[in-house]
Design a protein around this motif. Structure first.
Motif, mmCIF file in Angstrom:
data_model
loop_
_atom_site.group_PDB
_atom_site.id
_atom_site.type_symbol
_atom_site.label_atom_id
_atom_site.label_comp_id
_atom_site.label_asym_id
_atom_site.label_seq_id
_atom_site.Cartn_x
_atom_site.Cartn_y
_atom_site.Cartn_z
ATOM 1 N N TYR A 83 -21.221 44.259 -46.505
ATOM 2 C CA TYR A 83 -20.169 43.983 -47.484
ATOM 3 C C TYR A 83 -18.892 44.812 -47.366
ATOM 4 O O TYR A 83 -18.576 45.604 -48.230
ATOM 5 N N PHE B 120 -19.566 36.178 -47.955
ATOM 6 C CA PHE B 120 -20.623 35.930 -48.929
ATOM 7 C C PHE B 120 -20.179 34.913 -49.988
ATOM 8 O O PHE B 120 -20.984 34.089 -50.429
ATOM 9 N N ILE C 25 -20.746 31.731 -48.425
ATOM 10 C CA ILE C 25 -22.195 31.429 -48.428
ATOM 11 C C ILE C 25 -22.586 30.803 -49.763
ATOM 12 O O ILE C 25 -23.287 29.789 -49.815
ATOM 13 N N TYR D 101 -27.050 26.770 -49.612
ATOM 14 C CA TYR D 101 -27.366 27.979 -50.390
ATOM 15 C C TYR D 101 -27.527 27.608 -51.865
ATOM 16 O O TYR D 101 -26.622 27.739 -52.682
ATOM 17 N N GLY E 172 -28.709 37.168 -59.161
ATOM 18 C CA GLY E 172 -28.377 36.633 -57.841
ATOM 19 C C GLY E 172 -29.382 36.903 -56.753
ATOM 20 O O GLY E 172 -29.049 36.823 -55.582
ATOM 21 N N SER E 173 -30.611 37.271 -57.112
ATOM 22 C CA SER E 173 -31.627 37.616 -56.117
ATOM 23 C C SER E 173 -31.204 38.836 -55.301
ATOM 24 O O SER E 173 -31.629 39.005 -54.163
ATOM 25 N N ASN E 174 -30.375 39.683 -55.899
ATOM 26 C CA ASN E 174 -29.973 40.908 -55.196
ATOM 27 C C ASN E 174 -31.163 41.829 -54.948
ATOM 28 O O ASN E 174 -31.195 42.545 -53.953
ATOM 29 N N ASN F 32 -33.174 41.920 -51.432
ATOM 30 C CA ASN F 32 -32.900 42.730 -50.244
ATOM 31 C C ASN F 32 -33.781 43.976 -50.166
ATOM 32 O O ASN F 32 -33.754 44.688 -49.173
ATOM 33 N N TYR G 65 -30.405 30.252 -45.094
ATOM 34 C CA TYR G 65 -30.095 31.414 -44.251
ATOM 35 C C TYR G 65 -29.733 31.001 -42.833
ATOM 36 O O TYR G 65 -29.644 31.832 -41.938
ATOM 37 N N THR H 291 -23.421 31.850 -42.122
ATOM 38 C CA THR H 291 -24.390 32.950 -42.163
ATOM 39 C C THR H 291 -24.442 33.679 -40.818
ATOM 40 O O THR H 291 -24.634 34.898 -40.764
ATOM 41 N N PHE I 196 -21.601 35.996 -41.014
ATOM 42 C CA PHE I 196 -21.935 37.063 -41.969
ATOM 43 C C PHE I 196 -22.784 38.137 -41.281
ATOM 44 O O PHE I 196 -22.534 39.338 -41.425
ATOM 45 N N GLU J 32 -31.881 42.133 -42.352
ATOM 46 C CA GLU J 32 -31.993 41.864 -43.785
ATOM 47 C C GLU J 32 -33.322 41.216 -44.146
ATOM 48 O O GLU J 32 -33.854 40.434 -43.368
ATOM 49 N N SER K 272 -34.855 38.900 -47.461
ATOM 50 C CA SER K 272 -34.537 38.229 -48.717
ATOM 51 C C SER K 272 -35.868 37.800 -49.320
ATOM 52 O O SER K 272 -36.391 36.731 -49.024
HETATM 53 C C1 AVJ Z 1 -26.836 38.683 -51.907
HETATM 54 C C2 AVJ Z 1 -28.980 39.490 -51.303
HETATM 55 C C3 AVJ Z 1 -28.797 37.607 -52.733
HETATM 56 O O1 AVJ Z 1 -30.419 37.531 -49.644
HETATM 57 O O2 AVJ Z 1 -29.836 35.598 -50.433
HETATM 58 C C4 AVJ Z 1 -27.167 35.441 -48.145
HETATM 59 C C5 AVJ Z 1 -27.535 37.797 -49.177
HETATM 60 N N1 AVJ Z 1 -27.797 37.009 -46.822
HETATM 61 N N2 AVJ Z 1 -27.294 34.943 -46.898
HETATM 62 C C6 AVJ Z 1 -29.582 36.767 -50.131
HETATM 63 C C7 AVJ Z 1 -27.502 36.762 -48.085
HETATM 64 C C8 AVJ Z 1 -27.655 35.878 -46.101
HETATM 65 C C9 AVJ Z 1 -28.183 37.294 -50.431
HETATM 66 N N3 AVJ Z 1 -28.201 38.278 -51.572
#
Ligand code: AVJ
Length: 315
Positions: A26, A34, A37, A43, A154-156, A159, A199, A206, A209, A275, A277
């Motif tokens: 970020y 993002f 995305i 998404y 947001g499903s943060n 991660n 993804y 993506t 990203f 990453e 998710s």
């Molecule tokens: C911001 C963590 C919710 O994991 O879905 C989106 C980041 N990475 N596409 C996720 C993300 C690739 C996203 N989050």
């Protein structure tokens, strides 16, 4: 800041299974990607959570069990562009609740954008931005003695590995008081044909990203990654419920990073894990909450049952 970045990169690229921390996605470029995305047809996460916030706004507000005569703080971890939260802020403000909105984000740039957009759309809501990482801000939460409602949307949380998520929620709970609330947004475990495209989009956003991480190392750490020599390679296993992103080295190659003073070797087909998710269900959440001070009060889902917002109570 740069030293930290270089140190994290060196640590990750020196492992036999190479990794890079997802928090470095970020920068300004990454923030913009993002946002793209979130607007992609594949998404579904953002749209599903937005549906919950739009169609169940009153139920969400009621679940907070806030007292209209007592000031509280509404703290959002990783606020992003705040479009979902705006629904909530508007409802809370219309209903006459007394609160400040405290968005916390590692991106100074998104905090500024958010504040400008809220000044325009909701001039009556008092916004107090906090710049920093979630972990850093945990301590400062404790400084005030007002009731708190924390939003982690947001499903943060996806991660984080389950261990990290559990530790994090334990720490968060330790910094809150009895009956404070946490609204947690989680993507739900579902089949690969729905999750993986989110993804691995057709348009390659993506991909950009993920590759942006290498670009960032080139500009900020003086690395010489050939951006065309790596591919974006996501995976998803439904039994496990975790989507994983990798950067795959298309050929055998070496990369120099000035800031670490080292050269890193990549085999053809070698992957860098960038990453996870994590997707949730009630059992996954129960395990993560087991050693924390939180319990589940209510669960809000979209019509397709793709996404859930869990309202947790600090016991
Ligand atoms: C911001 C963590 C919710 O994991 O879905 C989106 C980041 N990475 N596409 C996720 C993300 C690739 C996203 N989050």
């Amino acid at each position: 800041m740069i030293e930290q970045f270089a140190e994290n990169v060196d640590l990750g690229l020196s492992k036999s299974e190479k990794t890079l921390p997802s928090k470095y996605f970020y920068d300004k470029n990454g923030d913009e990607l993002f946002i793209e995305i979130m607007n992609m047809p594949e998404y579904y996460l953002t749209r599903c959570e937005m549906e919950i916030f739009t169609t169940q706004t009153d139920e969400l507000v009621d679940s907070f069990r806030a007292d209209k005569n007592e000031y509280f703080e509404l703290i959002e971890l990783g606020a992003g562009d705040g479009s979902k939260t705006r629904k909530l802020l508007a409802a809370l403000s219309d209903k006459g609740y007394q609160f400040d909105y405290l968005p916390v984000d590692i991106s100074q740039n998104s905090l500024e954008q958010l504040q400008l957009s809220l000044q325009h759309h909701l001039p009556l809501v008092s916004v107090v931005p906090k710049h920093g990482d979630y972990f850093e801000m945990l301590g400062s939460v404790k400084d005030s003695h007002h009731p708190k409602i924390v939003l982690f949307l947001g499903s943060n949380i996806g991660n984080m590995t389950d261990t990290v998520a559990s530790d994090f929620l334990y720490q968060l709970g330790a910094n809150l008081s009895k009956n404070d609330k946490l609204l947690l947004g989680t993507d739900l475990i579902k089949s690969e044909d729905i999750v993986l495209p989110a993804y691995n989009d057709e348009s390659g956003i993506t991909h950009s990203f993920n590759i942006n991480l290498l670009h960032r190392m080139n500009t900020e750490l003086g690395a010489n990654f050939d951006l065309d020599a790596f591919s974006h390679a996501p995976e998803y296993n439904e039994d496990e419920g975790i989507a994983k992103s990798y950067l795959l080295s298309n050929k055998e190659q070496s990369v120099k990073i000035a800031a670490t003073g080292k050269t890193y070797h990549f085999r053809a087909g070698e992957k860098i894990h960038t990453e996870i998710s994590r997707k949730y269900d009630d059992d996954v959440l129960a395990k993560i909450l087991a050693k924390t001070d939180f319990s589940v009060n209510s669960k809000f889902t979209d019509q397709k049952n793709y996404f859930a917002n869990y309202l947790l109570n600090r016991n």
